[in-house]
Design an enzyme around this catalytic site. Structure first.
Site, PDB file in Angstrom:
ATOM      1  N   HIS A  43      35.484  36.971  31.629  1.00 15.12           N
ATOM      2  CA  HIS A  43      35.670  37.645  32.985  1.00 15.12           C
ATOM      3  C   HIS A  43      37.038  36.772  33.539  1.00 15.12           C
ATOM      4  O   HIS A  43      37.117  35.610  33.313  1.00 15.12           O
ATOM      5  CB  HIS A  43      34.689  37.515  33.960  1.00 15.12           C
ATOM      6  CG  HIS A  43      34.027  35.995  34.171  1.00 15.12           C
ATOM      7  ND1 HIS A  43      34.795  35.177  35.114  1.00 15.12           N
ATOM      8  CD2 HIS A  43      33.091  35.099  33.499  1.00 15.12           C
ATOM      9  CE1 HIS A  43      34.377  34.121  35.213  1.00 15.12           C
ATOM     10  NE2 HIS A  43      33.266  34.036  34.223  1.00 15.12           N
ATOM     11  N   ASP A  54      37.858  37.108  37.010  1.00 14.85           N
ATOM     12  CA  ASP A  54      37.773  36.516  38.255  1.00 14.85           C
ATOM     13  C   ASP A  54      37.295  34.984  38.256  1.00 14.85           C
ATOM     14  O   ASP A  54      36.757  34.639  37.479  1.00 14.85           O
ATOM     15  CB  ASP A  54      36.738  37.584  38.856  1.00 14.85           C
ATOM     16  CG  ASP A  54      35.302  37.612  38.361  1.00 14.85           C
ATOM     17  OD1 ASP A  54      35.387  37.494  37.069  1.00 14.85           O
ATOM     18  OD2 ASP A  54      34.388  37.551  39.118  1.00 14.85           O
ATOM     19  N   GLU A 107      32.285  39.069  37.594  1.00 16.17           N
ATOM     20  CA  GLU A 107      31.218  38.513  36.985  1.00 16.17           C
ATOM     21  C   GLU A 107      30.823  37.446  38.029  1.00 16.17           C
ATOM     22  O   GLU A 107      29.646  37.341  38.146  1.00 16.17           O
ATOM     23  CB  GLU A 107      31.517  37.820  35.763  1.00 16.17           C
ATOM     24  CG  GLU A 107      30.445  36.885  35.149  1.00 16.17           C
ATOM     25  CD  GLU A 107      30.154  35.542  35.569  1.00 16.17           C
ATOM     26  OE1 GLU A 107      29.086  35.011  35.143  1.00 16.17           O
ATOM     27  OE2 GLU A 107      30.701  34.935  36.290  1.00 16.17           O
TER      28      GLU A 107
HETATM   29 ZN   LIG Z   1      32.158  32.055  34.366  1.00 16.20          ZN
END
Ligand SMILES: [Zn+2]
Length: 417
Positions: free
Chosen positions: A85, A87, A152
């Site tokens: 992920h 983010d 996430e």
């Molecule tokens: Zn993580």
């Protein structure tokens, strides 16, 4: 020199490039909330255009897209997903950071910055390895599917959608395990419990409803929740912490955590409704339906011991739309050929025993098995530093991770002769 040796040597020799990619990724403030992944995803998709055969950008939430790059295999080999992920959690208390969280620095063998451990170091490792193989002109038989997902950190469906769209023979989710461990991760669900009285009673009725001799059927829903249901859930949580076990996960990680409660509004009335939301954490080898049943039975037991709740049992709803915090667990099948191969490579490259276990924190890994793709958690970050002020990652772990992933692609997907 064998092909494997030359790949390891190239990864070692050009490592500055690896750390440059990591620093570039950290400089994108992809904080979630609010989820400003777009500029980073654009940069990643530009990189992927040079090292993969197909770049697929698809929207997950308005203005927020996953980026997937596929290196097409020549055929006859096994496919693998490299998932991460993009983010990061918010860099709160910025004044407490020694350095700007989005202006990475190097110090004493670490790289500092938000996302260094969780999990831009894995993303950098994947990209660097793809670049290295491309430069060396190495072709693989199986497909390599790189996934840079959004959302996430806020349980948004980035990986869920990527896992549905791209099934494969194996998936690696690059959450931090210090590049030496291969782990499973716990699952979570949310439960909403509602206590509702069919009567709305005025404050003056409290004496007859709650205290001796009133004979009036009524209750304060807030009190029933606080004094009957929450203590019963606390008891169950304690019991779980004694009896439930999974290798590598500390006892007591099977949590029942109330995180939101709503009820009442007017001083002149007995609150006739109270809703409470709790997160329930379960172990990788537990069936969610069985865990739900245990929670429901405990609530019903507590309700049966109370005269009023017996007649007006609490309503139970799982994973309600308004507070949907649900991650499936991923279990670890140590005998799976992908797990075996990854473990062997860690031992070859790191010169230490690979560790197999569980992780007490949630990850995206559970979305893969429900779509038919076996998945493990394996990454260079250190959970200890994740989400913290002065987040950092050890450079040696990032390099080790890149080497392991490099060899894994060669052995798992197989090289075209
Ligand atoms: Zn993580």
């Amino acid at each position: 020199m064998t092909l494997e040796q030359s790949v390891l040597e190239a990864i070692e020799k050009n490592q500055d490039r690896l750390f440059e990619i990591l620093k570039t990724l950290i400089r994108f403030p992809t904080e979630n909330p609010p989820g400003k992944e777009a500029p980073a995803q654009e940069w990643i998709s530009e990189r992927l255009k040079t090292v993969t055969d197909k770049v697929d950008v698809f929207e997950v939430l308005p203005g927020r897209s996953n980026v997937v790059g596929v290196v097409n295999g020549a055929g006859g080999g096994r496919s693998v997903i490299l998932n991460g992920h993009v983010d990061v959690v918010e860099a709160k208390k910025r004044e407490a950071w020694e350095h700007d969280p989005f202006d990475p620095i190097e110090k004493e063998g670490f790289i500092y910055g938000r996302g260094a451990s969780d999990m831009k170091s894995a993303m950098a490792g994947y990209l660097y390895v793809l670049e290295t193989l491309k430069k060396a002109g190495i072709g693989l038989k199986g497909d390599v599917i790189f996934q840079s997902v959004v959302g996430e950190e806020e349980a948004e469906p980035g990986t869920r959608m990527a896992a549905e769209r791209y099934p494969a023979d194996f998936a690696i989710v690059g959450e931090g395990t210090r590049a030496r461990q291969i782990v499973a991760s716990v699952g979570t669900m949310t439960v909403k419990i509602t206590i509702k009285s069919p009567y709305t009673l005025h404050l003056h009725a409290r004496r007859q409803a709650i205290h001796a001799g009133g004979g009036l059927e009524g209750a304060n829903a807030i009190e029933k929740m606080a004094l009957k249901i929450i203590p019963a859930l606390n008891d169950l949580e304690r019991e779980w912490s004694v009896f439930k076990k999974y290798r590598g996960i500390p006892p007591g990680q099977t949590l029942i955590n109330p995180f939101l409660i709503r009820g009442g509004d007017d001083a002149g009335y007995l609150p006739d409704e109270c809703s409470m939301y709790a997160v329930v954490v379960y172990l990788p080898d537990e069936a969610p339906d069985k865990v739900k049943q245990e929670v429901e039975e405990q609530i019903h037991r507590a309700a049966n011991l109370d005269g009023w709740l017996r007649k007006h049992p609490p309503q139970i709803e799982w994973n309600p739309q308004d507070q949907h915090w649900a991650f499936p667990a991923s279990d670890l099948d140590v005998d799976h050929p992908g797990v075996q191969q990854l473990g062997k490579i860690i031992e070859d490259v790191a010169g230490c025993q690979a560790e197999y276990g569980g992780r007490g924190g949630i990850t995206d890994a559970g979305w893969f098995p429900i779509n038919g793709t076996p998945a493990v958690v394996y990454g260079p970050g250190d959970v200890f530093y994740a989400h913290r002020i002065d987040e950092r990652v050890r450079k040696e772990d990032v390099l080790l991770f890149a080497k392991v992933i490099g060899l894994f692609l060669l052995r798992w997907c197989e090289v075209v002769e």
